[in-house]
Write an enzyme that holds these catalytic residues in place. Sequence first.
Site, short mmCIF file in Angstrom:
data_model
loop_
_atom_site.label_atom_id
_atom_site.label_comp_id
_atom_site.label_asym_id
_atom_site.label_seq_id
_atom_site.Cartn_x
_atom_site.Cartn_y
_atom_site.Cartn_z
N CYS A 2 28.41 -47.13 50.20
CA CYS A 2 29.12 -47.72 49.54
C CYS A 2 30.10 -48.73 50.39
O CYS A 2 30.36 -48.34 51.61
CB CYS A 2 30.08 -46.70 48.53
SG CYS A 2 29.50 -46.02 47.68
N ARG A 27 26.40 -53.30 51.58
CA ARG A 27 26.25 -51.72 51.56
C ARG A 27 26.25 -51.09 50.45
O ARG A 27 26.13 -49.89 50.06
CB ARG A 27 27.72 -51.35 51.86
CG ARG A 27 28.12 -51.93 53.28
CD ARG A 27 29.51 -51.30 53.94
NE ARG A 27 29.87 -50.07 53.95
CZ ARG A 27 29.66 -49.73 55.42
NH1 ARG A 27 29.56 -50.46 56.45
NH2 ARG A 27 29.85 -48.46 55.67
N TRP A 69 26.98 -47.88 45.82
CA TRP A 69 25.65 -47.30 45.97
C TRP A 69 25.51 -45.88 45.72
O TRP A 69 26.24 -44.93 46.21
CB TRP A 69 25.06 -47.50 47.58
CG TRP A 69 23.46 -47.06 47.80
CD1 TRP A 69 22.48 -47.88 47.43
CD2 TRP A 69 23.05 -45.82 48.02
NE1 TRP A 69 21.39 -47.29 47.75
CE2 TRP A 69 21.77 -46.05 47.97
CE3 TRP A 69 23.53 -44.58 48.20
CZ2 TRP A 69 20.68 -44.97 48.20
CZ3 TRP A 69 22.60 -43.59 48.73
CH2 TRP A 69 21.30 -43.77 48.72
N ASN A 95 33.68 -43.55 49.82
CA ASN A 95 32.43 -43.87 50.36
C ASN A 95 32.31 -42.44 50.92
O ASN A 95 32.96 -42.14 51.89
CB ASN A 95 32.33 -45.01 51.32
CG ASN A 95 30.98 -44.92 52.25
OD1 ASN A 95 30.06 -44.52 51.53
ND2 ASN A 95 31.00 -45.29 53.38
N GLY A 96 31.10 -41.87 50.59
CA GLY A 96 30.53 -40.40 51.19
C GLY A 96 30.49 -39.62 50.06
O GLY A 96 29.96 -40.04 48.83
N GLU A 453 6.49 -50.68 61.11
CA GLU A 453 7.68 -51.59 61.06
C GLU A 453 7.38 -52.66 60.01
O GLU A 453 8.09 -53.12 59.06
CB GLU A 453 7.99 -52.07 62.17
CG GLU A 453 9.22 -53.16 62.20
CD GLU A 453 10.64 -52.75 61.32
OE1 GLU A 453 10.86 -51.71 60.86
OE2 GLU A 453 11.38 -53.68 61.25
N LYS A 457 9.09 -53.15 56.17
CA LYS A 457 9.54 -54.62 55.69
C LYS A 457 8.92 -55.00 54.52
O LYS A 457 9.74 -55.54 53.53
CB LYS A 457 9.35 -55.70 56.97
CG LYS A 457 10.26 -55.76 58.17
CD LYS A 457 11.49 -56.01 57.90
CE LYS A 457 12.39 -54.89 57.69
NZ LYS A 457 12.92 -54.03 58.77
N GLU A 460 9.91 -52.83 51.51
CA GLU A 460 11.34 -52.65 51.14
C GLU A 460 11.80 -54.02 50.36
O GLU A 460 12.68 -53.85 49.61
CB GLU A 460 12.32 -52.24 52.11
CG GLU A 460 12.86 -53.21 53.16
CD GLU A 460 13.92 -52.95 54.19
OE1 GLU A 460 13.74 -52.81 55.47
OE2 GLU A 460 14.71 -52.13 53.69
N HIS A 476 -10.25 -40.76 58.89
CA HIS A 476 -10.07 -39.18 58.62
C HIS A 476 -9.46 -39.12 57.21
O HIS A 476 -8.68 -38.01 56.96
CB HIS A 476 -8.97 -38.85 59.82
CG HIS A 476 -9.63 -38.77 61.08
ND1 HIS A 476 -10.41 -37.77 61.43
CD2 HIS A 476 -9.52 -39.50 61.92
CE1 HIS A 476 -11.00 -38.04 62.76
NE2 HIS A 476 -10.35 -39.00 63.11
N LYS A 567 22.71 -51.07 53.11
CA LYS A 567 22.41 -51.48 54.65
C LYS A 567 22.67 -50.35 55.46
O LYS A 567 21.85 -49.78 56.24
CB LYS A 567 23.47 -52.48 54.95
CG LYS A 567 23.28 -52.96 56.23
CD LYS A 567 22.17 -53.54 56.66
CE LYS A 567 22.08 -54.13 58.20
NZ LYS A 567 20.60 -54.42 58.51
O1 M6R Z 1 22.09 -48.71 61.03
P1 M6R Z 1 20.68 -47.95 61.63
O2 M6R Z 1 19.75 -48.93 62.31
O3 M6R Z 1 20.78 -46.57 61.70
O4 M6R Z 1 20.07 -48.02 60.02
C1 M6R Z 1 18.75 -47.02 60.01
C2 M6R Z 1 17.68 -47.66 58.66
O5 M6R Z 1 18.63 -47.35 57.52
C3 M6R Z 1 17.56 -49.11 58.59
O6 M6R Z 1 16.90 -49.43 59.80
C4 M6R Z 1 16.64 -49.30 57.53
O7 M6R Z 1 15.52 -48.58 57.58
C5 M6R Z 1 16.32 -50.87 57.11
N1 M6R Z 1 16.59 -51.30 55.82
C6 M6R Z 1 15.14 -51.08 57.32
O8 M6R Z 1 14.65 -52.49 57.25
#
Ligand code: M6R
Length: 572
Positions: A2, A27, A69, A95-96, A453, A457, A460, A476, A567
């Site tokens: 949030c 966020r 969120w 937030n939390g 990675e 991408k 997501e 395997h 984020k």
């Molecule tokens: O702020 P951070 O780098 O610690 O965040 C880690 C992950 O939450 C972040 O990299 C997430 O996987 C991204 N949405 C990927 O694109």
Amino acid sequence: MCGIIGYKGEENAKEKIAEGLKKLEYRGYDSAGAAILANPSIKVEKAEGSVENLSHNFNGKAGIGHTRWATHGGVNKANAHPHTDTEGKIAVAHNGIIENHSELREKLGEEKFESETDTEVIPHLLKKKLSEKKLEKALKETLSELKGSYAVTGLIESGEMIAFRKDSPLVIGVKENSFFVASDVMPFLEDTNKAIFLKDEDYAVIRDGELKIFNSGKQVNRQIEEIDWDAGQACKNGFEHFMKKEIHEQPETVKRAVFQDRSDIEEASKMIKDAKKVYLTGCGTASYAAMLGAKYLRSQGIEAYAEQSHEFEYMASHIDKDDLVIAVSQSGETADLLSALKKTDCPVLSVTNVVGSTLARNSDKTLYINAGPEIGVASTKAFTAQLTVLKLLSYAVAGEISKGRSSLLETAEKLEEVIKTNERELEKISDYLLEKDQCFFIGRNKGRELASEAALKLKELSYIHAEAFPGGEFKHGTLSLIEEGVPVFVFMLDDETNSLSNAVEAYSRGAELIGCGLTRQDVFKYFIQVPEDDNREILEIVPFQILAYETSLKKGNNPDKPRNLAKSVTVK
Ligand code: M6R
């Protein structure tokens, strides 16, 4: 997670809250809300979905806002923040997670609750305390009853704005007699670059033109820091989305990551060489940077391991105080990472982007990646900047900082060309992916993390199921999922011969291959071309960021706000 914002000052709060919420929306975007101290009473407005659904009709000199969120309670208007006490005299945005909310709800039984959220206990509890005590004392007692993590800002009908935090980020922006409270500096950068980062269990009271911060019942002084990000960096600068802008910034941000102060790199490299073992950790994209970082260090003879932070906590008891943890995180606020670090007692070297973040403040040494604000939920420029810093560190360990710098600067120079060369092919591949509902990514050694990675991408942003694993693993088990027309992406980065063999094993069973590397092979339906380079992994990931972006757009998704995500993940 949030985002929270508060403003109390000389201007109309509704504009500050409306603008601030837009900057915080990355966020969380399940719902939004605002409360304004519109004398004599607090007016609350809430909406499901985007902050743009709020009308901001109320005027006043103090206000708070929230973009959610969801954690506790479904995505609906009732669960949107701000939440108030029964009489609406206190409003809070949080937030939390309040872990003992059920217990507190029971204790506050006579109060009328209107949502399913954990947050709603806060205004009720504070109201109860306030009926007997002055605000500062009531806040101290409220905090002592809350278990969990929280960053809270609130309004009291009598005119005060409040703020308090524990294990969740909260920063106060200072502009003469006006104050902002926010989850990060972004919402107030246009007004001021002066910020106070509250410490754990700090609580603050803002009355007209005056800020007082307390901890454990005593007033404390907290330093005002100057933030060197400028507000322009947090704008789209003509790009359709933040993600696109951030992808295109990489030729510049990789260079900025290279320009570390020499003494900082030397100090960090000494920490690595002095450690018995080195453990790297992070989550999501940052975890893949950490894994590559471990490979870089191992290639220089350092005993280095990597583990994702949520799993790292389970091995923390085996980590010795003579070891070193390298924590990688864009935001420096990821709860899984911060929690894992609490379980170790060895020195921490952090590689992060956000100045003043909890990670930076709790590390023995911090190297900033200098990428500027990353707003797109999908991490792009932070990843390449993290790799740059980690690679530079490995050069430093070998006593070759200058060589490392020139080599990485050469890589940065080639990024533009990689983007241009592959534009048309990526267009075709993204069209092709629209027909697909699953795909695979493989690679060996460093190609393995690139595969992970790239798959992250794509899934997501496009919501296409994408699975990544080491090329050697295909035979395997996973090979049984291959049938006619399934796309398999192969990174021809390390051990090209065996990478190709693994891809061909899938091709022979009907897979369609998309290669990435130096030389096109006949078996590839599509090919992403990159030039020879000592740091080729930094180049190879960029086309996959573009591919995920383009595919997301073509599927009608918003690449800056992928569904269900946020984020900065500040809950475990
Ligand atoms: O702020 P951070 O780098 O610690 O965040 C880690 C992950 O939450 C972040 O990299 C997430 O996987 C991204 N949405 C990927 O694109």
